[in-house]
Design a protein around this motif. Structure first.
Motif, PDB file in Angstrom:
ATOM      1  N   VAL A 169       8.051   3.938  -5.556  1.00 20.33           N
ATOM      2  CA  VAL A 169       7.318   5.028  -4.705  1.00 20.33           C
ATOM      3  C   VAL A 169       8.119   5.644  -3.675  1.00 20.33           C
ATOM      4  O   VAL A 169       8.324   6.492  -3.351  1.00 20.33           O
ATOM      5  CB  VAL A 169       5.764   4.729  -4.807  1.00 20.33           C
ATOM      6  N   ASN A 170       8.531   4.544  -2.909  1.00 24.85           N
ATOM      7  CA  ASN A 170       9.245   4.898  -1.578  1.00 24.85           C
ATOM      8  C   ASN A 170      10.732   5.429  -1.715  1.00 24.85           C
ATOM      9  O   ASN A 170      10.934   5.996  -0.793  1.00 24.85           O
ATOM     10  CB  ASN A 170       9.046   3.699  -0.730  1.00 24.85           C
ATOM     11  N   MET A 171      11.161   4.922  -2.968  1.00 22.45           N
ATOM     12  CA  MET A 171      12.513   5.435  -3.222  1.00 22.45           C
ATOM     13  C   MET A 171      12.643   7.028  -3.246  1.00 22.45           C
ATOM     14  O   MET A 171      13.165   7.775  -2.823  1.00 22.45           O
ATOM     15  CB  MET A 171      13.369   4.686  -4.171  1.00 22.45           C
ATOM     16  N   VAL A 172      11.446   7.363  -4.179  1.00 25.30           N
ATOM     17  CA  VAL A 172      11.357   8.740  -4.447  1.00 25.30           C
ATOM     18  C   VAL A 172      11.114   9.426  -3.112  1.00 25.30           C
ATOM     19  O   VAL A 172      11.566  10.632  -2.806  1.00 25.30           O
ATOM     20  CB  VAL A 172      10.137   8.780  -5.367  1.00 25.30           C
ATOM     21  N   MET A 173      10.072   8.918  -2.432  1.00 25.81           N
ATOM     22  CA  MET A 173       9.606   9.618  -1.152  1.00 25.81           C
ATOM     23  C   MET A 173      10.744   9.636  -0.171  1.00 25.81           C
ATOM     24  O   MET A 173      10.767  10.711   0.303  1.00 25.81           O
ATOM     25  CB  MET A 173       8.672   8.825  -0.482  1.00 25.81           C
ATOM     26  N   GLY A 174      11.567   8.847  -0.014  1.00 20.86           N
ATOM     27  CA  GLY A 174      12.756   8.718   1.030  1.00 20.86           C
ATOM     28  C   GLY A 174      13.627   9.936   0.343  1.00 20.86           C
ATOM     29  O   GLY A 174      14.352  10.522   1.250  1.00 20.86           O
TER      30      GLY A 174
ATOM     31  N   MET B 224       6.587  -1.519  -7.868  1.00 20.91           N
ATOM     32  CA  MET B 224       6.019  -0.200  -7.833  1.00 20.91           C
ATOM     33  C   MET B 224       5.993   0.435  -6.485  1.00 20.91           C
ATOM     34  O   MET B 224       6.258   1.593  -6.326  1.00 20.91           O
ATOM     35  CB  MET B 224       4.438  -0.345  -8.310  1.00 20.91           C
ATOM     36  N   LYS B 225       5.648  -0.384  -5.370  1.00 25.93           N
ATOM     37  CA  LYS B 225       5.520   0.201  -4.109  1.00 25.93           C
ATOM     38  C   LYS B 225       7.355   0.529  -3.840  1.00 25.93           C
ATOM     39  O   LYS B 225       7.551   1.769  -3.226  1.00 25.93           O
ATOM     40  CB  LYS B 225       5.292  -0.827  -3.087  1.00 25.93           C
ATOM     41  N   LEU B 226       8.204  -0.056  -4.249  1.00 21.69           N
ATOM     42  CA  LEU B 226       9.692   0.284  -3.791  1.00 21.69           C
ATOM     43  C   LEU B 226      10.107   1.543  -4.560  1.00 21.69           C
ATOM     44  O   LEU B 226      10.661   2.452  -4.208  1.00 21.69           O
ATOM     45  CB  LEU B 226      10.367  -0.787  -4.215  1.00 21.69           C
TER      46      LEU B 226
ATOM     47  N   LYS C 155      14.748   0.235   4.990  1.00 25.83           N
ATOM     48  CA  LYS C 155      14.621  -1.111   4.223  1.00 25.83           C
ATOM     49  C   LYS C 155      13.983  -0.855   2.908  1.00 25.83           C
ATOM     50  O   LYS C 155      14.796  -1.660   2.003  1.00 25.83           O
ATOM     51  CB  LYS C 155      13.523  -2.165   5.218  1.00 25.83           C
ATOM     52  N   ASP C 156      13.292  -0.035   2.857  1.00 27.71           N
ATOM     53  CA  ASP C 156      12.537   0.197   1.256  1.00 27.71           C
ATOM     54  C   ASP C 156      13.654   0.631   0.283  1.00 27.71           C
ATOM     55  O   ASP C 156      13.761   0.219  -0.721  1.00 27.71           O
ATOM     56  CB  ASP C 156      11.455   1.048   1.303  1.00 27.71           C
ATOM     57  N   LEU C 157      14.578   1.691   0.954  1.00 31.85           N
ATOM     58  CA  LEU C 157      15.652   2.147   0.254  1.00 31.85           C
ATOM     59  C   LEU C 157      16.643   1.087  -0.101  1.00 31.85           C
ATOM     60  O   LEU C 157      17.135   1.134  -1.315  1.00 31.85           O
ATOM     61  CB  LEU C 157      16.363   3.474   0.926  1.00 31.85           C
TER      62      LEU C 157
ATOM     63  N   ALA D  82       4.621   7.873  12.162  1.00 29.51           N
ATOM     64  CA  ALA D  82       3.614   7.197  11.260  1.00 29.51           C
ATOM     65  C   ALA D  82       4.304   6.202  10.297  1.00 29.51           C
ATOM     66  O   ALA D  82       3.636   5.186  10.381  1.00 29.51           O
ATOM     67  CB  ALA D  82       3.018   8.270  10.421  1.00 29.51           C
ATOM     68  N   PHE D  83       5.314   6.427   9.880  1.00 31.00           N
ATOM     69  CA  PHE D  83       6.159   5.444   9.111  1.00 31.00           C
ATOM     70  C   PHE D  83       7.531   5.469   9.617  1.00 31.00           C
ATOM     71  O   PHE D  83       8.345   6.431   9.503  1.00 31.00           O
ATOM     72  CB  PHE D  83       6.270   5.932   7.487  1.00 31.00           C
ATOM     73  N   PRO D  84       7.871   4.288  10.330  1.00 32.90           N
ATOM     74  CA  PRO D  84       9.055   4.197  11.028  1.00 32.90           C
ATOM     75  C   PRO D  84      10.181   4.203  10.119  1.00 32.90           C
ATOM     76  O   PRO D  84      10.249   3.696   9.050  1.00 32.90           O
ATOM     77  CB  PRO D  84       8.934   2.849  11.818  1.00 32.90           C
TER      78      PRO D  84
ATOM     79  N   VAL E 135       0.946  -1.081  -0.044  1.00 34.14           N
ATOM     80  CA  VAL E 135      -0.020   0.048  -0.037  1.00 34.14           C
ATOM     81  C   VAL E 135       0.792   1.334   0.000  1.00 34.14           C
ATOM     82  O   VAL E 135       2.044   1.541   0.529  1.00 34.14           O
ATOM     83  CB  VAL E 135      -0.944  -0.150   1.331  1.00 34.14           C
ATOM     84  N   SER E 136       0.272   2.190  -0.750  1.00 35.80           N
ATOM     85  CA  SER E 136       0.957   3.563  -0.657  1.00 35.80           C
ATOM     86  C   SER E 136      -0.096   4.343   0.317  1.00 35.80           C
ATOM     87  O   SER E 136      -1.422   4.107   0.373  1.00 35.80           O
ATOM     88  CB  SER E 136       0.782   4.315  -2.060  1.00 35.80           C
ATOM     89  N   GLY E 137       0.458   5.276   1.050  1.00 36.27           N
ATOM     90  CA  GLY E 137      -0.309   5.797   2.075  1.00 36.27           C
ATOM     91  C   GLY E 137       0.122   5.257   3.518  1.00 36.27           C
ATOM     92  O   GLY E 137       0.549   4.223   3.665  1.00 36.27           O
ATOM     93  N   SER E 138       0.020   6.213   4.702  1.00 39.41           N
ATOM     94  CA  SER E 138       0.672   6.032   5.835  1.00 39.41           C
ATOM     95  C   SER E 138      -0.517   5.829   6.996  1.00 39.41           C
ATOM     96  O   SER E 138      -1.572   5.399   6.589  1.00 39.41           O
ATOM     97  CB  SER E 138       1.488   7.125   6.383  1.00 39.41           C
ATOM     98  N   LYS E 139      -0.155   5.867   8.032  1.00 43.63           N
ATOM     99  CA  LYS E 139      -1.081   5.768   9.448  1.00 43.63           C
ATOM    100  C   LYS E 139      -2.324   6.359   9.167  1.00 43.63           C
ATOM    101  O   LYS E 139      -3.449   5.818   9.307  1.00 43.63           O
ATOM    102  CB  LYS E 139      -0.362   6.199  10.411  1.00 43.63           C
TER     103      LYS E 139
HETATM  104  O1  LIG Z   1       5.640   3.048   3.085  1.00 48.26           O
HETATM  105  C1  LIG Z   1       5.001   3.872   3.498  1.00 48.26           C
HETATM  106  C2  LIG Z   1       4.510   4.954   2.622  1.00 48.26           C
HETATM  107  C3  LIG Z   1       4.034   6.134   3.624  1.00 48.26           C
HETATM  108  C4  LIG Z   1       3.397   7.021   2.510  1.00 48.26           C
HETATM  109  O2  LIG Z   1       2.931   6.455   1.387  1.00 48.26           O
HETATM  110  O3  LIG Z   1       3.035   8.062   3.098  1.00 48.26           O
END
Ligand SMILES: O=CCCC(=O)O
Ligand SMILES: NC(=O)C1=CN([C@@H]2O[C@H](COP(=O)(O)OP(=O)(O)OC[C@H]3O[C@@H](n4cnc5c(N)ncnc54)[C@H](OP(=O)(O)O)[C@@H]3O)[C@@H](O)[C@H]2O)C=CC1
Length: 341
Positions: A221-226, A217-219, A286-288, A278-280, A168-172
């Motif tokens: 997205v999360n590498m861009v976010m990180g 796809m998830k990885l 780990k995702d990076l 929210a996102f440890p 999933v994309s999206g957090s707590k």
């Molecule tokens: O894997 C965590 C993603 C957090 C987020 O999408 O805001």
């Protein structure tokens, strides 16, 4: 379709109600197989079947909770048993092992920390696979790499059950509000079968084909976010160093082309050096790490991500693993201090 797919349910579940987005309403399900759905179209479908949920951490607990509030018959398991209690108060049932959950449910979701725990819970002793059988489904919503997902998928399908990866994309907060984005791949008929459940927990869903594509796809997205978070941290610190108010920077960014909910959400607390989780941070690192391996598998350099990863590793060594990933700014502060000595 969904109701028919859940033959074998031991009791008729009530029609689902969508939680947390205004007044409760009957679940609407699109009968068509679309790549995404935001606000489903189609007829009203009564969903039947028992739903298992393994892993009740920051994400799993609110996701399972939304299923219960929507009227699903939910059975839970978590390694640390006490985390099941709030869900049991909402009406969930408990089984003492992943195998027990999988054998008593039609479809089982798993939301686990990392590749190791996802594989252990699915394939290990008393793992979910031991309780699976033809007609059942297993949906892994954890963030793992494609190889782990394929391994889990092969183990699950060897029981005759079907497998879907659905990180999933999206957090707590989106998890609490039922506004996640599902990135699914694997068994398409299972995807269609669990669509009503995904629509309870999320605002959209993508079906991406073969197992591994959802994980990839998830990885990405999360590498861009990180990397964005590291760049944002550098900007906050630099603005302060040159005599600007970092709060003003947050506001300026929020009005321009690089505006992102993440900056507006996390910026004000980062300025106060507060990092409510929210996102440890350990999961972001780990995702990076997994994204770097993914890039290496196709010989693509991702130097910005590699640099960002080093900073998250430094933050972990400062004891910030369980803080929110925005605490990476503290590793940057330490680097700045060291460079000035
Ligand atoms: O894997 C965590 C993603 C957090 C987020 O999408 O805001
Ligand atoms: N938090 C977020 O914003 C998001 C997280 N994700 C991903 O979702 C997954 C879960 O994240 P989140 O809920 O935040 O993480 P948490 O750390 O809050 O929860 C992790 C869960 O995994 C369980 N677990 C860990 N190790 C083991 C093990 N060896 N055996 C059995 N269970 C284990 C934990 O059990 P116990 O309670 O016993 O420790 C807990 O239920 C991760 O893959 C993460 O990357 C995806 C999107 C957003």
């Amino acid at each position: 379709m969904a109701a028919a797919a859940f033959l074998g349910a031991s009791r008729a579940a009530p029609a689902l109600l969508l939680p947390s987005r205004g007044l409760p309403r009957r679940l609407l399900v699109s009968a068509a197989s679309s790549s995404s759905s935001s606000g489903a179209a189609g007829g009203v479908v009564e969903f039947q079947g028992k739903v298992g949920f393994l892993g009740l951490g920051i994400m799993g607990a609110p996701m399972a909770s939304n299923l219960i509030k929507a009227g699903c018959d939910v059975t839970v398991w978590n390694r640390t048993k006490s985390k099941c209690d709030p869900l049991l108060s909402l009406g969930a049932k408990y089984e003492p092992s992943p195998a027990g959950v999988a054998s008593s449910c039609d479809v089982t979701f798993a939301m686990l920390a990392d590749p190791q725990s996802a594989a252990e819970v699915a394939c290990g002793a008393n793992g979910a696979a031991e309780g699976l059988a033809p007609g059942k489904g297993y949906v892994d919503v954890s963030t793992v790499d494609g190889a782990t997902s394929k391994l889990i998928g092969e183990h699950i399908t060897s029981t005759g059950a079907s497998f879907l990866e659905a990180p999933v994309s999206g957090s707590k907060k989106p998890a609490e509000d039922g506004l996640l984005i599902f990135l699914t791949a694997g068994d398409e008929s299972l995807y269609k079968r669990v669509a009503p459940l995904l629509d309870v927990m999320g605002k959209s869903r993508f079906y991406l084909g073969d197992v591994g594509n959802g994980a990839a796809m998830k990885l990405v997205v999360n590498m861009v976010m990180g990397s964005m978070m590291v760049s944002f941290s550098e900007g906050l610190l630099l603005s302060e160093k040159v005599g600007l108010d970092p709060n003003t920077l947050v506001e300026v960014i929020s009005q321009g082309a690089i505006s992102a909910p993440m900056f507006s959400l996390k910026g004000p607390s980062m300025v106060k050096a507060a990092y409510p989780t929210a996102f440890p941070l350990k999961h972001q690192q780990k995702d990076l790490r997994l994204a770097l391996a993914l890039a290496e598998s196709v010989s693509q350099p991702i130097p910005t991500v590699a640099a960002a990863n080093e900073l998250y590793k430094a933050a972990k060594s400062l004891g910030l693993a369980d803080h929110d990933f925005s605490a990476v700014i503290e590793a940057l502060k330490a680097k700045v201090e060291n460079s000035q000595q």
